[in-house]
Design an enzyme around this catalytic site. Structure first.
Site, PDB file in Angstrom:
ATOM      1  N   ASP A 177     -88.087  27.462 -39.682  1.00 60.42           N
ATOM      2  CA  ASP A 177     -88.444  29.082 -39.568  1.00 60.42           C
ATOM      3  C   ASP A 177     -87.089  29.837 -39.675  1.00 60.42           C
ATOM      4  O   ASP A 177     -86.291  30.016 -38.736  1.00 60.42           O
ATOM      5  CB  ASP A 177     -89.241  29.213 -38.232  1.00 60.42           C
ATOM      6  CG  ASP A 177     -89.298  30.956 -38.097  1.00 60.42           C
ATOM      7  OD1 ASP A 177     -89.282  31.360 -39.108  1.00 60.42           O
ATOM      8  OD2 ASP A 177     -89.702  31.301 -37.000  1.00 60.42           O
ATOM      9  N   LYS A 231     -98.938  24.242 -34.429  1.00 57.62           N
ATOM     10  CA  LYS A 231     -97.996  25.128 -35.408  1.00 57.62           C
ATOM     11  C   LYS A 231     -96.956  24.216 -36.088  1.00 57.62           C
ATOM     12  O   LYS A 231     -96.334  23.682 -35.004  1.00 57.62           O
ATOM     13  CB  LYS A 231     -97.334  26.311 -34.682  1.00 57.62           C
ATOM     14  CG  LYS A 231     -96.290  26.719 -35.370  1.00 57.62           C
ATOM     15  CD  LYS A 231     -95.393  28.214 -34.836  1.00 57.62           C
ATOM     16  CE  LYS A 231     -94.327  28.743 -35.258  1.00 57.62           C
ATOM     17  NZ  LYS A 231     -93.493  29.549 -34.687  1.00 57.62           N
ATOM     18  N   LYS A 233     -83.689  35.485 -39.575  1.00 57.01           N
ATOM     19  CA  LYS A 233     -83.137  35.449 -38.263  1.00 57.01           C
ATOM     20  C   LYS A 233     -81.633  35.373 -38.769  1.00 57.01           C
ATOM     21  O   LYS A 233     -80.918  35.218 -39.679  1.00 57.01           O
ATOM     22  CB  LYS A 233     -83.741  34.194 -37.774  1.00 57.01           C
ATOM     23  CG  LYS A 233     -84.926  33.838 -37.340  1.00 57.01           C
ATOM     24  CD  LYS A 233     -84.999  32.553 -36.749  1.00 57.01           C
ATOM     25  CE  LYS A 233     -86.663  32.494 -36.255  1.00 57.01           C
ATOM     26  NZ  LYS A 233     -86.999  33.222 -34.989  1.00 57.01           N
ATOM     27  N   ASP A 245     -91.109  37.015 -39.395  1.00 53.81           N
ATOM     28  CA  ASP A 245     -90.859  36.220 -38.379  1.00 53.81           C
ATOM     29  C   ASP A 245     -91.718  35.919 -37.444  1.00 53.81           C
ATOM     30  O   ASP A 245     -91.754  34.746 -36.712  1.00 53.81           O
ATOM     31  CB  ASP A 245     -89.348  36.625 -38.062  1.00 53.81           C
ATOM     32  CG  ASP A 245     -88.710  35.589 -37.047  1.00 53.81           C
ATOM     33  OD1 ASP A 245     -88.955  34.299 -37.359  1.00 53.81           O
ATOM     34  OD2 ASP A 245     -87.654  35.904 -36.296  1.00 53.81           O
ATOM     35  N   ASP A 279     -89.657  24.130 -34.943  1.00 51.78           N
ATOM     36  CA  ASP A 279     -90.654  25.018 -35.068  1.00 51.78           C
ATOM     37  C   ASP A 279     -92.000  24.457 -35.299  1.00 51.78           C
ATOM     38  O   ASP A 279     -93.254  24.991 -35.534  1.00 51.78           O
ATOM     39  CB  ASP A 279     -90.304  26.195 -35.713  1.00 51.78           C
ATOM     40  CG  ASP A 279     -91.001  27.544 -35.397  1.00 51.78           C
ATOM     41  OD1 ASP A 279     -91.399  27.649 -34.135  1.00 51.78           O
ATOM     42  OD2 ASP A 279     -90.984  28.430 -36.140  1.00 51.78           O
ATOM     43  N   ARG A 306     -98.284  32.880 -35.740  1.00 50.83           N
ATOM     44  CA  ARG A 306     -99.659  33.410 -35.477  1.00 50.83           C
ATOM     45  C   ARG A 306    -100.255  33.367 -36.896  1.00 50.83           C
ATOM     46  O   ARG A 306    -101.589  33.213 -36.642  1.00 50.83           O
ATOM     47  CB  ARG A 306     -99.465  34.697 -34.702  1.00 50.83           C
ATOM     48  CG  ARG A 306     -98.669  35.795 -35.595  1.00 50.83           C
ATOM     49  CD  ARG A 306     -98.266  36.948 -34.557  1.00 50.83           C
ATOM     50  NE  ARG A 306     -97.124  36.191 -33.666  1.00 50.83           N
ATOM     51  CZ  ARG A 306     -96.428  37.179 -32.852  1.00 50.83           C
ATOM     52  NH1 ARG A 306     -96.861  38.350 -32.689  1.00 50.83           N
ATOM     53  NH2 ARG A 306     -95.543  36.724 -32.172  1.00 50.83           N
TER      54      ARG A 306
END
Ligand code: BES
Ligand code: MN
Ligand code: ZN
Length: 489
Positions: free
Chosen positions: A259, A254, A266, A336, A277, A340
């Site tokens: 992010d 990833k 966030k 967020d 991230d 995935r």
């Protein structure tokens, strides 16, 4: 820092490192110096709390009879019990001490050279610094240690062991550099450029931009990046160190360079941490460096999905449905939960393109794994017991530990969507890390797969034996050992 092997004690060393095993037993190097200093060491360890327990350190300053200005006595614990990892950790702990007190040149006395090489590996890993953006450092801010001489009767064995360890340390350092780099300098295209530099080591690097990924139908990965002014990139790094017909291992990372959470933004507090991230992708890149630099006899392909998750007028919205390269659709409930989405396409691409024997992904995927495991172990999710056991064993050996977490139908039902094949989140505050993992599982087909959730282990807030606080490079050493064990022997 310089590492050297010598057969005699260099006279310009300012500190001599000697070992004391449990119950105050002087090792040969300590005995020798004790003789030259009129018993300074035996006298110093006779009373007080230093007993030779592993990792205890006792400084003996201004000893008479030798040119060095200090002796550093190090507790070895039960000498017969020390592993390579134990020696590396000793080196790391001693390095922190030497840098604290200001030693420039240390000599490690009378060890097997190979053991000294492991010690020096720990010294190197613990001495890592990321100083690129500090312009006003004074001497006192800098580490003092410049040189470590390993005094040993068999230097060749030391060189051989160092030849195995040094490429690994370089790989860990590359990962730490990438993870430490702020997001204004390390954006997807810059990450791809840095990864492309591995071609100098014989890694074949291919970069897929947005046009190519659009052609391939990577709607999930592209959806995450669509709110950013920076172009998303998929980087494919192939190291073909084994025979043509040997199977591939695929390692997928990833690479969310920053992010923000996207439209599901966030909170501001601590958001700066989200530059890390991309640690999964950083690990994959460092691993490829290590494998190539040591000419590993294995076929390994590293694939990283690099994107920036931003809120903007072009960002994807909660409720959007994206179509992945596999054809499966995902309803994006929360922008967020983007890692995935990136991995769904990167994993599918990996298994489709390379038909690997095994696929392993690494990702700072969930805050929930930090709640469960803290920063001491990473979460392991796998559809294959054999692969899971081999990874746990490699992690234990290298001190990058894993703890297996569950998958299964009941969790998988939690990501049912009303309008798409799945949604990108499960139940609120329940089994959050598994909700991510069961989504990933749907993109690997029957391939033996493991997912390492490294959100807690990729960055630490305090020093550890083999890593100063900050980016750890977690996973590089673990996977290097896994490749050696599973693909090279
Ligand atoms: N990158 C984060 C995971 C993370 C959070 C890592 C905190 C380290 C510290 C990931 O993209 C994320 O935001 N996950 C969400 C998922 C949720 C929206 C289902 C999380 O963990 O809160
Ligand atoms: Mn996120
Ligand atoms: Zn993320």
């Amino acid at each position: 820092m310089d590492f050297a092997f010598a057969t005699t004690i260099p006279d310009d060393a300012d500190a001599l490192i000697v070992g004391i095993s449990e119950n105050r037993v002087l090792r040969p190097g300590a005995e020798e110096i004790d003789g030259l200093t009129d018993g300074a060491i035996s006298k110093a360890v006779a009373t007080g709390r230093f007993t030779g327990k592993r990792d205890q350190i006792l400084d003996i300053v201004a000893p008479a009879g030798i040119s060095a200005s200090r002796i550093v006595a190090v507790g070895l614990g039960d000498f017969d019990d020390i592993t390579d990892l134990g020696r590396q950790r000793l080196g790391g702990n001693v390095a922190a001490h030497l840098n604290r007190v200001g030693v420039k040149h240390a000599a490690l006395l009378s060890v097997k050279a190979a053991h000294g090489a492991d010690f020096s590996h720990g010294v190197r890993l613990r001495s890592y610094r990321f100083d690129n953006y500090r312009t006003k450092m004074k001497d006192d801010d800098l580490p003092s240690l410049e040189r470590l001489t390993i005094v040993s009767a068999d230097p060749e064995a030391g060189e051989a062991r160092l030849a195995r360890l040094a490429p690994l340390a370089s790989g860990v350092e590359l990962t730490r550099d990438l993870v430490s780099e702020p997001a204004n300098t390390l954006y997807p295209e810059e990450f791809a450029r840095r990864a492309s530099e591995l071609s100098a080591l014989g890694v074949d690097v291919e970069v897929l931009g947005e046009a190519k990924m659009t052609e391939l139908g990577m709607g999930a990965l592209l959806g995450v990046g669509q709110g950013s002014a920076r172009e998303s990139q998929l980087v494919v790094m192939r190291w073909e160190g084994a025979a043509n017909d040997a199977p591939w291992l695929a390692v997928v990372g990833k690479g969310v360079c920053f992010d923000t959470g996207g439209i599901s933004i966030k909170p501001a507090g601590g958001m700066e941490e989200m530059k890390f991230d991309m640690a999964g992708a950083g690990c994959v890149t460092g691993l490829m460096h290590a494998l190539a630099a040591r000419s590993a006899k294995a076929n390994v392909v590293g694939i990283i999905g690099c994107v920036e998750n931003m809120p903007s007028s072009t960002a994807q919205r909660p409720g959007d449905v994206v179509t992945t390269m596999s054809g499966q659709t995902i309803e994006v409930i929360n922008t967020d939960a983007e890692g995935r989405l990136v991995l769904a396409d990167a994993l599918h691409y990996a298994v489709e393109t390379f038909k690997p024997k095994q696929v392993i992904d690494l990702a700072t995927l969930t805050g929930a794994i930090i709640v469960a495991l803290g920063s001491y172990k990473a979460g392991l999710f796998s559809n294959n017991d054999e692969l899971a056991y081999a990874l746990v064993a490699a992690g234990d050996k290298m001190g990058e530990e894993l703890w297996r977490m569950p998958l299964g139908d009941r969790y998988s039902k939690d990501i049912k969507s009303d309008i798409a094949d799945m949604k990108n989140v499960g139940k609120a505050r329940e089994a959050g890390s598994t909700a991510g993992a069961v989504l990933l599982e749907r993109f690997v087909g029957e391939t033996p797969w493991a997912h390492l959730d490294i959100a807690g282990t990729a960055w630490v807030k305090s020093d550890e034996p083999l890593t100063p606080k900050g980016a750890t490079g977690y996973g590089v050493r673990l996977l290097d050992a896994f490749v050696e064990e599973q693909y090279e022997s």
